[in-house]
Design a protein around this motif. Structure first.
Motif, PDB file in Angstrom:
ATOM      1  N   PRO A  28       0.844  -1.195   0.000  1.00 52.94           N
ATOM      2  CA  PRO A  28       0.000   0.000   0.000  1.00 52.94           C
ATOM      3  C   PRO A  28       0.880   1.247   0.000  1.00 52.94           C
ATOM      4  CG  PRO A  28       0.143  -0.946   2.201  1.00 52.94           C
ATOM      5  CD  PRO A  28       0.876  -1.873   1.294  1.00 52.94           C
ATOM      6  N   TYR A  30       2.448   3.847   1.639  1.00 58.15           N
ATOM      7  CA  TYR A  30       2.708   3.992   3.070  1.00 58.15           C
ATOM      8  C   TYR A  30       2.725   5.465   3.481  1.00 58.15           C
ATOM      9  CZ  TYR A  30       5.431   3.654   7.379  1.00 58.15           C
ATOM     10  OH  TYR A  30       5.881   3.773   8.658  1.00 58.15           O
ATOM     11  N   LEU A  31       3.355   6.288   2.676  1.00 57.54           N
ATOM     12  CA  LEU A  31       3.365   7.729   2.945  1.00 57.54           C
ATOM     13  C   LEU A  31       2.411   8.401   1.971  1.00 57.54           C
ATOM     14  CD1 LEU A  31       7.186   8.467   3.420  1.00 57.54           C
ATOM     15  CD2 LEU A  31       5.447   8.186   5.178  1.00 57.54           C
ATOM     16  N   ALA A  35       4.119  17.054   0.978  1.00 59.35           N
ATOM     17  CA  ALA A  35       5.407  16.903   1.675  1.00 59.35           C
ATOM     18  C   ALA A  35       5.262  17.122   3.179  1.00 59.35           C
ATOM     19  CB  ALA A  35       6.419  17.878   1.081  1.00 59.35           C
ATOM     20  N   LYS A  38       3.759  14.101   4.776  1.00 60.94           N
ATOM     21  CA  LYS A  38       4.721  12.991   4.795  1.00 60.94           C
ATOM     22  C   LYS A  38       5.772  13.197   5.888  1.00 60.94           C
ATOM     23  CE  LYS A  38       4.282  11.636  -0.030  1.00 60.94           C
ATOM     24  NZ  LYS A  38       4.797  11.797  -1.383  1.00 60.94           N
ATOM     25  N   SER A  39       6.267  14.432   6.011  1.00 66.91           N
ATOM     26  CA  SER A  39       7.287  14.667   7.038  1.00 66.91           C
ATOM     27  C   SER A  39       6.683  14.487   8.430  1.00 66.91           C
ATOM     28  CB  SER A  39       7.934  16.043   6.877  1.00 66.91           C
ATOM     29  OG  SER A  39       6.992  17.049   7.066  1.00 66.91           O
ATOM     30  N   GLU A  40       5.405  14.862   8.571  1.00 56.38           N
ATOM     31  CA  GLU A  40       4.729  14.673   9.860  1.00 56.38           C
ATOM     32  C   GLU A  40       4.611  13.188  10.189  1.00 56.38           C
ATOM     33  OE1 GLU A  40       4.028  17.277  11.838  1.00 56.38           O
ATOM     34  OE2 GLU A  40       3.591  15.707  13.306  1.00 56.38           O
ATOM     35  N   VAL A  42       6.506  10.696   9.059  1.00 56.70           N
ATOM     36  CA  VAL A  42       7.815  10.101   9.355  1.00 56.70           C
ATOM     37  C   VAL A  42       8.289  10.555  10.737  1.00 56.70           C
ATOM     38  CG1 VAL A  42      10.255   9.991   8.671  1.00 56.70           C
ATOM     39  CG2 VAL A  42       8.462   9.861   6.941  1.00 56.70           C
TER      40      VAL A  42
END
Lengths: 53, 515
Positions: A28, A30-31, A35, A38-40, A42
Motif C-alpha cells: 500500500p 505507506y506515505l 510533503a 509525509k514529514s509529519e 515520518v
C-alpha cells in the motif's frame, strides 16, 4: 523462439509480476499526502519508535 | 502507536538481502565479462583477424544474456527502498536519491544507448566506432556501479549533509564529500576489480570446458591467455584495494572489523587471524569464562598494521567498543554504548520537542539539543548495547572465505599463465578451473556479507537502525513477497543458466572463421 525473443519475453513477464501484481496486492502507499503530511508521518514514526528509558 | 515487531525487521532485511544477493549474481559478470569482450574486440580492430571478432561476439552473446536477466533485479532493489524502507527513503532521500538519479540518467542511459550499437551495429558502423561503443557500454556499466557504490558507501559513513528538522530530512550540503569520500573510492575500486576477477574466472572456466570437450581449442587458448593476464592484474588490484578497505573500516566501522576478526578484547599490537574457529553458540556481546575462539592462528601485529599502519597501533575489540573509554585517533575518548544510547534518546526527544514547540524560544532550545546529539540519533532506537554487535560468525567466516578465495584466484591465473598451451594436457587442471567458476560468485557474495552483515544493526551508520528505517507493513505481506521473489528469482536464475548453457554448448563461430 530466437534467443532475443526469449529474453524480451522473460524481461516483460518479470516486470509485469514485480510492478503490476506486487504493487497492486502487497504494497500500500505507506506515505500519503503532500510533503508536509509525509514529514509529519515520518516524524511521528521516528519519535514513536524510540526506546523508552 | 504499536511497537515494531522484530519479525517485520527480520523479514524486511531478508527480502532486501535476497534481492541484493540475486542482483549480485548478475552484476559482477556484466562488469567483468564486459571488459574481457572489449579487449577481444580491441584485438580484432588492431590485428584485423576475423578470429578475434568471432571471439568477441561469443563473449558478447553471453554478456547480453546475463545483462537481460540482471537488469530488472536492480530496479526491484530501488523500488524496495520506497515500499519496505520508506522512513529511510524520506529521512535520507535527498542524499541517497542523488547518486541513484545520476546513475539512472547518466550511466544507465549511456549504457543502454551504446549497447544497442554494440549488438546491432556490426557492419553498419565503422570498426572503430563499434569498438568505441563496446568500450562505452562497459564504461557506462562501470559508472553505473560507481554511483550505486557511492550510495552504499554513504550509508556506511554518512558525510556531507545537514539534518533539517522541519522536513525531517537530511539535506546534502557537500556533493564532493558524498561522491568522493575515501570509503566510496576504495569501495568502488575493490568491488569493480573483484568483478573483473569474477568475469575472468568465468572466461577461463568456460574455455577449459571446451578444452575438456576437445572443441574450439584455439578460441579456448586465446580466451584463457587474455582472461588470465587481465584476471591476474585484477586479482592483485583486488588484494591491494582490499587492504585499503580494511584501513577505512578500522577508522569508520570498528565494530565491523572486530566482528570480522572475532576480536572481543582489543589492544595494542594486535595480530591478524590467518585461520580460526569460533566457539559455537558463544555470546559475543558478553564476557565469558572460556576463550571465544577454539582455534586461532595469527600473524603477529598484522591487524594493527592493517588498521593503523603501526605495529603497536591500538585496535578496539567488541568489549572495548561497547564499554568505550579508549582514545580515538583524533585524541578524544570513545563513548560507551550506554552513553551513545542516552544521547540518541535525547536527540529523538529534541526532534519531538522541536516539532511540538509553539514559541521560538522552545524551538531554539530543542534545536540546540538536537544538533548537539544528532551524531548519535540512531542509538536512541537500540534496546541494549548488545544490539550493536553484528553476527560475528557470519562476518568472521565470510571474511575468511573471501580472502582465501582471493588468494586462490591469484595462484590460478598465475598458474594458467605459466602453463600456457600445456594446460591442454592437464585434464585435472581443466576440471579444477571449470569447478572454480562458482567459487568466484561465492567470494563475491561473501564480500558483500562482510560489508552488509558486519554493519548491522544500521541502515545508516549511527543515524538510523533498521528498526527505525522500515515501513510499517504487515509482516505477512513481506513474508509472502519474500517467497514470491524467491521463486521468481530462482526461476530467472534457472532460465539464465539454461539459456547460457545452450549458448555455451553451441559455442563460438571461430572455427568457421579460421576455416
Amino acid at each position: 523462439m530466437t534467443l532475443g525473443r526469449t529474453l524480451w519475453c522473460i524481461i516483460l513477464i518479470k516486470l509485469f509480476i514485480m510492478f503490476a501484481v506486487l504493487k497492486a496486492f502487497f504494497f500500500p502507499s505507506y506515505l500519503k499526502g503532500d510533503a508536509g503530511e509525509k514529514s509529519e508521518a515520518v516524524s511521528t514514526e521516528l519519535t514513536a519508535r524510540k526506546v523508552s528509558e | 502507536m504499536e511497537a515494531i515487531d522484530t519479525s517485520l525487521v527480520d523479514w524486511s532485511r531478508a527480502q532486501f538481502a535476497l534481492t541484493a544477493m540475486y542482483h549480485w549474481l548478475f552484476v559482477p559478470l556484466t562488469l567483468g565479462l564486459g571488459v574481457v569482450m572489449a579487449i577481444m574486440e580491441t584485438l580484432y580492430v588492431r590485428t584485423g583477424r576475423e578470429f578475434w571478432k568471432q571471439t568477441a561476439k561469443f563473449w558478447m552473446k553471453l554478456f547480453g544474456i546475463n545483462f537481460a536477466m540482471g537488469v530488472a533485479t536492480g530496479i526491484i532493489l530501488e523500488f524496495e527502498f520506497g515500499t519496505n524502507w520508506s522512513n529511510y527513503s524520506w529521512f535520507v532521500g535527498d542524499i541517497f536519491g542523488a547518486p541513484l538519479a545520476i546513475e539512472g540518467i547518466l550511466a544507465f542511459f549511456m549504457e543502454s544507448t551504446f549497447i544497442a550499437v554494440m549488438y546491432f551495429g556490426w557492419n553498419k558502423v565503422s570498426k572503430r566506432a563499434h569498438l568505441a561503443s563496446t568500450w562505452l557500454t562497459i564504461v557506462g556499466a562501470t559508472i553505473s556501479a560507481w554511483w550505486i557504490l557511492v550510495a552504499n558507501a554513504w550509508m556506511q559513513h554518512p558525510v556531507g549533509m545537514e539534518f533539517n528538522p522541519d522536513t525531517v530530512r537530511n539535506e546534502m550540503v557537500d556533493f564532493v564529500a558524498v561522491a568522493f569520500n575515501g570509503g566510496a573510492v576504495v569501495k568502488f575500486c575493490h568491488t569493480v576489480a573483484s568483478s573483473w576477477v569474477l568475469g575472468c574466472v568465468f572466461v577461463v572456466g568456460v574455455s577449459c570446458w571446451y578444452l575438456l570437450r576437445g572443441r574450439h581449442k584455439e578460441f579456448a587458448h586465446a580466451s584463457i591467455r587474455v582472461a588470465a593476464w587481465f584476471g591476474l592484474v585484477a586479482a592483485l588490484l583486488t588484494a591491494y584495494t582490499g587492504h585499503h578497505s580494511g584501513r577505512i573500516i578500522a577508522e569508520q566501522q570498528p565494530m565491523k572489523l572486530a566482528a570480522a576478526e572475532g576480536l572481543y578484547e582489543g589492544g595494542h599490537g594486535q595480530g591478524l587471524v590467518l585461520a580460526g574457529v569460533l566457539r559455537p553458540g558463544v555470546d559475543w556481546a558478553a564476557p565469558t569464562q572460556e576463550d571465544k575462539m577454539l582455534l586461532n592462528i595469527e600473524m603477529p601485529y598484522a591487524l594493527s598494521l592493517l588498521a593503523t599502519h603501526e605495529a603497536e597501533g591500538y585496535v578496539p575489540g567488541i568489549r572495548n567498543i561497547l564499554e568505550g573509554g579508549y582514545t580515538l585517533p583524533d585524541g578524544s575518548k570513545a563513548l560507551s554504548a550506554e552513553e551513545k544510547m542516552l544521547r540518541g534518546r535525547m536527540a529523538i526527544e529534541a526532534l519531538a520537542a522541536y516539532r511540538d514547540a509553539e514559541d521560538e524560544e522552545d524551538k531554539a532550545a530543542a534545536l540546540k539539543a538536537l544538533r548537539e546529539n544528532f551524531d548519535y540519533f540512531g542509538y536512541g532506537y537500540l534496546k541494549e548495547p548488545a544490539d550493536l554487535v553484528p553476527s560475528v560468525p557470519l562476518t568472521f567466516y565470510s571474511f575468511r572465505i573471501m580472502v582465501m578465495l582471493g588468494g586462490y584466484f591469484i595462484v590460478l591465473f598465475a598458474g594458467l599463465l605459466v602453463l600456457r598451451h600445456r594446460v591442454e594436457k592437464w585434464r585435472l587442471v581443466q576440471w579444477g578451473v571449470v569447478l572454480t567458476i562458482p567459487l568466484a560468485w561465492l567470494a563475491s557474495q561473501a564480500g558483500w556479507v562482510v560489508a552488509e552483515v558486519g554493519r548491522q544493526p544500521w541502515a545508516i551508520q549511527g543515524l538510523l537502525p533498521n528498526v527505525a528505517a522500515i515501513s510499517r507493513l504487515e509482516t505477512g505481506s513481506v513474508q509472502t513477497t519474500f517467497f514470491i521473489f524467491l521463486v521468481l528469482f530462482t526461476l530467472l536464475l534457472v532460465a539464465e543458466l539454461g539459456i547460457m548453457g545452450k549458448a555455451i554448448a553451441t559455442g563460438p563461430e571461430t572455427d568457421k572463421s579460421a576455416a
